[in-house]
Design a protein around this motif. Structure first.
Motif, PDB file in Angstrom:
ATOM      1  N   SER A 206       0.810  -1.218   0.000  1.00 39.82           N
ATOM      2  CA  SER A 206       0.000   0.000   0.000  1.00 39.82           C
ATOM      3  C   SER A 206       0.841   1.264   0.000  1.00 39.82           C
ATOM      4  CB  SER A 206      -0.914   0.005   1.231  1.00 39.82           C
ATOM      5  OG  SER A 206      -1.528   1.258   1.410  1.00 39.82           O
ATOM      6  N   ILE A 275      -5.968   5.486   6.212  1.00 40.88           N
ATOM      7  CA  ILE A 275      -6.739   5.110   5.007  1.00 40.88           C
ATOM      8  C   ILE A 275      -7.772   6.177   4.684  1.00 40.88           C
ATOM      9  CG2 ILE A 275      -8.351   3.422   4.043  1.00 40.88           C
ATOM     10  CD1 ILE A 275      -6.910   1.336   5.890  1.00 40.88           C
ATOM     11  N   SER A 297      -3.416  12.345   7.146  1.00 35.82           N
ATOM     12  CA  SER A 297      -3.010  10.946   6.970  1.00 35.82           C
ATOM     13  C   SER A 297      -1.526  10.754   7.221  1.00 35.82           C
ATOM     14  CB  SER A 297      -3.376  10.461   5.559  1.00 35.82           C
ATOM     15  OG  SER A 297      -2.607  11.119   4.573  1.00 35.82           O
ATOM     16  N   SER A 360      -4.547   2.990  -1.328  1.00 38.75           N
ATOM     17  CA  SER A 360      -5.079   3.314   0.002  1.00 38.75           C
ATOM     18  C   SER A 360      -5.866   2.145   0.586  1.00 38.75           C
ATOM     19  CB  SER A 360      -5.968   4.558  -0.083  1.00 38.75           C
ATOM     20  OG  SER A 360      -5.253   5.669  -0.579  1.00 38.75           O
ATOM     21  N   LEU A 361      -6.728   1.544  -0.222  1.00 36.57           N
ATOM     22  CA  LEU A 361      -7.552   0.429   0.256  1.00 36.57           C
ATOM     23  C   LEU A 361      -6.725  -0.822   0.527  1.00 36.57           C
ATOM     24  CD1 LEU A 361     -10.674   0.857  -2.058  1.00 36.57           C
ATOM     25  CD2 LEU A 361     -10.438   1.524   0.351  1.00 36.57           C
ATOM     26  N   LEU A 364      -6.119  -1.779   4.191  1.00 35.19           N
ATOM     27  CA  LEU A 364      -7.212  -2.202   5.072  1.00 35.19           C
ATOM     28  C   LEU A 364      -6.925  -3.472   5.883  1.00 35.19           C
ATOM     29  CD1 LEU A 364     -10.556  -1.499   3.156  1.00 35.19           C
ATOM     30  CD2 LEU A 364      -9.938  -0.723   5.458  1.00 35.19           C
TER      31      LEU A 364
END
Length: 379
Positions: A206, A275, A297, A360-361, A364
């Motif tokens: 990520s 995120i 962030s 970004s995802l 998770l």
């Protein structure tokens, strides 16, 4: 000085193609993947101090080459040189600090050191911004020279009293083999260490891709008002640095006391906030909204680092502490090597916003991974 303008330098002076930008990252991470554990074993077996010194010498040389020869192929080589230097340094300072002071004092000082580092970073950001307005390569070259000088200074003044190198007792090859075997056995037998490696893979897939592409996103998808782009990057990084100082202080007070909330739960919340901030940054229609989300962030992400290293140190035996941290960075490099080209291709074939959203995802999975880990007690 180097970090403030590095991504902007790559995007403006080397290439603005997302796939080629992440390929620069892959060159760095492939070197890290190959050398991370061997150099971690060297730090555990012979000297934390001299591993750091050698690493900074190589590291600074890589920066200097980037600035002197702004050619894509040479920049690929310089990234590999920097990656080699990084592998000598990663894990060694944290392991050295625990050896010199003990776990309890080291974790407090490590958080305080992170705050002091943010203050000194402001000086580097200011100088980098000033130099970049004259020539974007200047902060890169100055950062390389300063890193080499730092290595020479540490060689002269850095103590190493708490670590006894086992080379005094064993032959080199035997010692390396024994240290490496201990780390592998720890990985096999310790569920937390395996989780540390898995977290490294997820974070690498990520964060590395996001870092490679957020600069061209800012430059291409926003009109930056009032001042030059170099000045805006200085403002953004300075804002992140200033805001990180109280954030780390709050984390230290809330999460490092036995009666307070757990470290791993805090890490999960920090990841979730990172995120969210990234997604707002990517899709914000106005530059000022994107800038605020970026700072939010990045503050959470920066504040995560010392807390994460404290958690790792609680689960890594002293004799292989640097090696376990190196294993984390090798896992991180694996995630970047595998994930970055795919996400970079999305940016080249579709859009930077689509690639940054996917990057970004991709973070998770660390949220549930953190939440199911034990805190551990200081060793």
């Amino acid at each position: 000085m180097w970090l403030t303008m590095a991504n902007l330098y790559f995007a403006k002076a080397i290439t603005d193609d997302p796939f080629r930008l992440v390929t620069l990252l892959v060159a760095l991470e492939a070197t890290t993947f190959i050398f991370e554990v061997p150099t971690g074993i060297i730090a555990d077996s012979f000297s934390r101090k001299w591993s750091i010194v050698v690493g900074y010498l190589i590291w600074g040389g890589g920066f200097l080459l980037q600035a002197l020869v702004p050619v894509y192929e040479i920049t690929l080589l310089s990234q590999a040189i920097w990656g080699l230097g990084f592998t000598f340094v990663s894990g060694a300072p944290e392991a050295w600090l625990v050896d010199e002071l003990g776990q309890d004092e080291a974790q407090t000082l490590y958080m305080r050191g992170a705050q002091i580092g943010q203050v000194s970073t402001l000086l580097g950001i200011a100088l980098a911004t000033l130099l970049a307005t004259a020539d974007l390569a200047l902060p890169i070259a100055t950062g390389g020279i300063a890193t080499i000088l730092l290595a020479l200074l540490l060689a002269a003044i850095m103590p190493e009293d708490g670590f006894v190198p086992t080379r005094r007792k064993d032959k080199i090859t035997t010692n390396l083999r024994q240290t490496g075997a201990s780390a592998i056995n720890l990985l096999r037998g310790n569920a937390v260490v395996r989780s540390i490696a898995l977290i490294g893979i997820v974070i690498g897939s990520s964060v590395g891709s996001f870092d490679a592409m957020y600069t061209p996103h800012i430059v291409q998808n926003h009109v930056l008002p009032l001042v030059e782009v170099e000045v805006w990057f200085g403002i953004l990084f300075a804002s992140v640095t200033i805001l990180t100082i109280p954030a780390i202080e709050l984390l230290k007070r809330r999460l490092l006391r036995p009666e307070q909330a757990s470290i791993t739960r805090g890490l999960a919340w920090l990841a979730a906030g990172t995120i969210l901030g990234n997604l707002v940054f990517v899709w914000a229609p106005a530059f000022y909204v994107a800038a605020i989300a970026f700072c939010f962030s990045q503050v959470l992400r920066t504040a995560t680092k010392p807390l994460f290293m404290i958690w790792i140190n609680r689960h890594a035996p002293t004799e292989v502490r640097a090696t376990v941290i190196s294993m984390y960075w090798q896992a991180n490099a694996t995630g970047q090597i595998v994930g970055a080209p795919m996400l970079g291709a999305i940016g080249s074939l579709n859009s930077l916003r689509a690639a940054l959203t996917a990057a970004s995802l991709a973070l998770l999975p660390v949220v549930p991974l953190y939440r199911r880990q034990p805190d551990g007690q200081p060793a």
